[in-house]
Design a protein around this motif. Structure first.
Motif, mmCIF file in Angstrom:
data_model
loop_
_atom_site.group_PDB
_atom_site.id
_atom_site.type_symbol
_atom_site.label_atom_id
_atom_site.label_comp_id
_atom_site.label_asym_id
_atom_site.label_seq_id
_atom_site.Cartn_x
_atom_site.Cartn_y
_atom_site.Cartn_z
ATOM 1 N N MET A 49 -20.947 0.234 -2.736
ATOM 2 C CA MET A 49 -20.718 0.887 -1.726
ATOM 3 C C MET A 49 -19.466 0.079 -0.671
ATOM 4 O O MET A 49 -19.731 -1.073 -0.555
ATOM 5 N N GLY A 50 -18.365 0.713 -0.469
ATOM 6 C CA GLY A 50 -17.340 -0.065 0.239
ATOM 7 C C GLY A 50 -16.194 -0.671 -0.640
ATOM 8 O O GLY A 50 -15.343 -1.191 -0.060
ATOM 9 N N LEU A 51 -16.451 -0.636 -1.863
ATOM 10 C CA LEU A 51 -15.500 -1.507 -2.659
ATOM 11 C C LEU A 51 -14.572 -0.564 -3.660
ATOM 12 O O LEU A 51 -13.797 -1.170 -4.294
ATOM 13 N N ALA A 52 -14.636 0.785 -3.292
ATOM 14 C CA ALA A 52 -13.752 1.496 -4.362
ATOM 15 C C ALA A 52 -12.252 1.254 -3.976
ATOM 16 O O ALA A 52 -11.471 1.088 -4.993
ATOM 17 N N ALA A 53 -11.796 1.136 -2.626
ATOM 18 C CA ALA A 53 -10.431 0.883 -2.404
ATOM 19 C C ALA A 53 -9.978 -0.667 -3.081
ATOM 20 O O ALA A 53 -8.952 -0.640 -3.727
ATOM 21 N N MET A 54 -10.832 -1.768 -3.007
ATOM 22 C CA MET A 54 -10.560 -2.828 -3.444
ATOM 23 C C MET A 54 -10.536 -2.752 -5.107
ATOM 24 O O MET A 54 -9.736 -3.582 -5.734
ATOM 25 N N THR A 55 -11.437 -2.339 -5.715
ATOM 26 C CA THR A 55 -11.346 -1.887 -6.993
ATOM 27 C C THR A 55 -10.129 -1.356 -7.401
ATOM 28 O O THR A 55 -9.457 -1.808 -8.391
ATOM 29 N N GLY A 56 -9.707 -0.294 -6.783
ATOM 30 C CA GLY A 56 -8.317 0.291 -7.005
ATOM 31 C C GLY A 56 -7.166 -0.719 -6.730
ATOM 32 O O GLY A 56 -6.076 -0.961 -7.538
ATOM 33 N N LEU A 57 -7.234 -1.674 -5.695
ATOM 34 C CA LEU A 57 -6.398 -2.626 -5.707
ATOM 35 C C LEU A 57 -6.257 -3.681 -7.034
ATOM 36 O O LEU A 57 -5.064 -4.058 -7.331
ATOM 37 N N THR A 86 -6.302 -5.726 3.548
ATOM 38 C CA THR A 86 -5.790 -6.315 2.486
ATOM 39 C C THR A 86 -4.901 -5.697 1.614
ATOM 40 O O THR A 86 -3.715 -6.107 1.076
ATOM 41 N N ILE A 87 -4.778 -4.224 1.248
ATOM 42 C CA ILE A 87 -3.999 -3.680 0.686
ATOM 43 C C ILE A 87 -2.857 -3.446 1.338
ATOM 44 O O ILE A 87 -1.410 -3.744 0.761
ATOM 45 N N GLY A 88 -2.749 -3.524 2.776
ATOM 46 C CA GLY A 88 -1.464 -3.374 3.462
ATOM 47 C C GLY A 88 -0.563 -4.549 3.309
ATOM 48 O O GLY A 88 0.617 -4.590 3.468
ATOM 49 N N VAL A 89 -1.243 -5.745 3.304
ATOM 50 C CA VAL A 89 -0.712 -7.052 3.060
ATOM 51 C C VAL A 89 -0.127 -7.173 1.606
ATOM 52 O O VAL A 89 0.906 -7.400 1.429
ATOM 53 N N ALA A 128 -2.653 -0.544 9.177
ATOM 54 C CA ALA A 128 -2.640 -1.539 8.379
ATOM 55 C C ALA A 128 -1.446 -2.037 7.464
ATOM 56 O O ALA A 128 -1.492 -2.929 6.635
ATOM 57 N N GLY A 129 -0.660 -1.280 7.536
ATOM 58 C CA GLY A 129 0.584 -1.481 6.536
ATOM 59 C C GLY A 129 0.938 -0.717 5.167
ATOM 60 O O GLY A 129 1.528 -0.973 4.498
ATOM 61 N N PHE A 130 0.035 0.505 5.335
ATOM 62 C CA PHE A 130 0.317 1.447 3.922
ATOM 63 C C PHE A 130 1.773 2.008 4.179
ATOM 64 O O PHE A 130 2.251 2.317 5.304
ATOM 65 N N ALA A 131 2.253 2.177 3.084
ATOM 66 C CA ALA A 131 3.688 2.664 3.132
ATOM 67 C C ALA A 131 3.754 4.120 3.772
ATOM 68 O O ALA A 131 4.816 4.489 4.399
ATOM 69 N N SER A 132 2.775 4.976 3.675
ATOM 70 C CA SER A 132 2.756 6.263 3.996
ATOM 71 C C SER A 132 1.448 6.694 4.104
ATOM 72 O O SER A 132 0.214 6.121 3.476
ATOM 73 N N SER A 133 0.929 7.456 5.089
ATOM 74 C CA SER A 133 -0.481 7.957 5.380
ATOM 75 C C SER A 133 -0.459 9.516 5.822
ATOM 76 O O SER A 133 0.280 9.682 7.029
ATOM 77 N N VAL A 134 -1.378 10.202 5.405
ATOM 78 C CA VAL A 134 -1.314 11.765 5.745
ATOM 79 C C VAL A 134 -2.630 12.073 6.213
ATOM 80 O O VAL A 134 -3.600 11.675 5.459
#
Lengths: 195, 152
Positions: A49-57, A86-89, A128-134
């Protein structure tokens, strides 16, 4: 309270998925993705839990020519907020993170998460630096989001407000090694097992 | 994740065009990153201080269940001649915590052992779809003191 139904949102997002690579966060979003059709190129998490976005990265950086979609819940995302930074960077252009936000911990008794109290994940991702967010609240925007997942320059973040309904549990295979091996074979070919 | 003991290695990785360095906000993120990268056919190595081992315990369950190769290079604190008492509990528990989660542990107590241990750990991780950690002792990387810290 949103009237969007989570199953319909995820089914729309995964329609005509083409060669999209999908990571599903543990719990309800994993069942949602499975209800839309179990697929070897969907990696449903049963833990971590908490690692889905990092797995995607990690997947997005390893496969820059493919689009990668993370579908996860608000509670799961809240446990890994640092990964937004981290993804934003890293700014992978091929990654989208979509949070299905029912403002509840769905698997543990529907307790309220912080998003029920105004915590704005979409604003955090943008900061955090995402190109877009909705922030998505209506069905028409969900289909637009599906197209963005395939085409828009990422990293893209979306927070989709959905009703806090309990849906049926639709389980993907459980064994982690099987899920990993079928994903790698579908993506990399049988030679992946010789790596 | 940066540590003083990894300073030169991080610089070498950043200068190597064949590698990509990803700085994280917590060590746990690295286990997710390693999982996703391996799904996509890429290899990773995670650098961290021993305190970071405490941050990845639950995540280690994921790589074990999925048999994801995971190579950890851990520089030790709280292990040998430590000046900061707050570092000692996690430093002393590090090998046991890793082993409790099924990680293969190889401790390097002298500089001459490090390269061979990293090579061996990489072989067992990527050859055996396992998690393996090299613990680099404070005897190798030097023992910090308040005086040295404030002189920097």
């Amino acid at each position: 309270m949103s009237t969007l139904r989570r199953r319909e949102v995820v089914r729309t997002l995964l329609a005509e998925r083409g060669d999209l690579l999908v990571v599903a966060g543990l719990g309800s979003t994993s069942w949602d993705c499975t209800a839309a059709g179990d697929h070897p190129l969907t990696f449903p998490l049963w833990g971590g839990m908490g690692l889905a976005a990092m797995t995607g990265l990690g997947l997005a950086l390893a496969q820059p020519a493919r689009r990668v979609l993370v579908v996860t819940g608000d509670g799961e995302m809240l446990m890994g907020l640092g990964s937004l930074a981290t993804i934003g960077v890293q700014r992978p252009a091929n990654l989208a993170v979509v949070v299905i936000d029912n403002e509840r911990y769905g698997e543990t008794g529907m307790q309220e998460t912080h998003t029920a109290h105004g915590v704005d994940l979409a604003a955090m991702a943008l900061a955090a630096g995402f190109a877009s967010s909705v922030l998505v609240r209506d069905a028409a925007a969900v289909d637009g989001l599906r197209q963005s997942v395939h085409r828009a320059p990422g990293p893209l973040f979306a927070q989709v407000k959905v009703a806090a309904d309990k849906e049926s549990v639709v389980l993907p295979p459980r064994e982690g090694a099987l899920l990993k091996n079928r994903f790698r074979e579908a993506l990399l070919g049988a030679s992946a097992h010789l790596q | 994740m940066p540590d003083a003991g990894h300073k030169r290695l991080i610089e070498l990785c950043q200068a190597d065009a064949r590698m990509r360095t990803v700085v994280m906000s917590t060590e746990e993120e690295g286990v997710g990153l390693a999982t996703g990268a391996w799904l996509g056919g890429a290899k990773t190595v995670l650098l961290m201080q021993s305190s970071g081992v405490g941050n990845i315990v639950n995540a280690l369950g994921m790589v074990r269940e999925c048999r994801i190769p995971l190579l950890l290079l851990v520089t030790m604190r709280g292990e040998y001649g430590e000046f900061n008492p707050w570092q000692v509990p996690m430093g002393q528990a590090t090998p046991e915590v890793l082993r409790a989660m099924g990680v293969i542990v190889q401790a390097a107590d002298s500089a001459g052992e490090v390269a061979a241990h990293v090579d061996a750990a990489a072989r067992i991780a990527f050859g055996g779809y396992a998690a393996a950690a090299v613990l680099v002792s404070q005897r190798v990387i030097g023992i910090k003191s308040f005086q040295e810290q404030s002189a920097r």
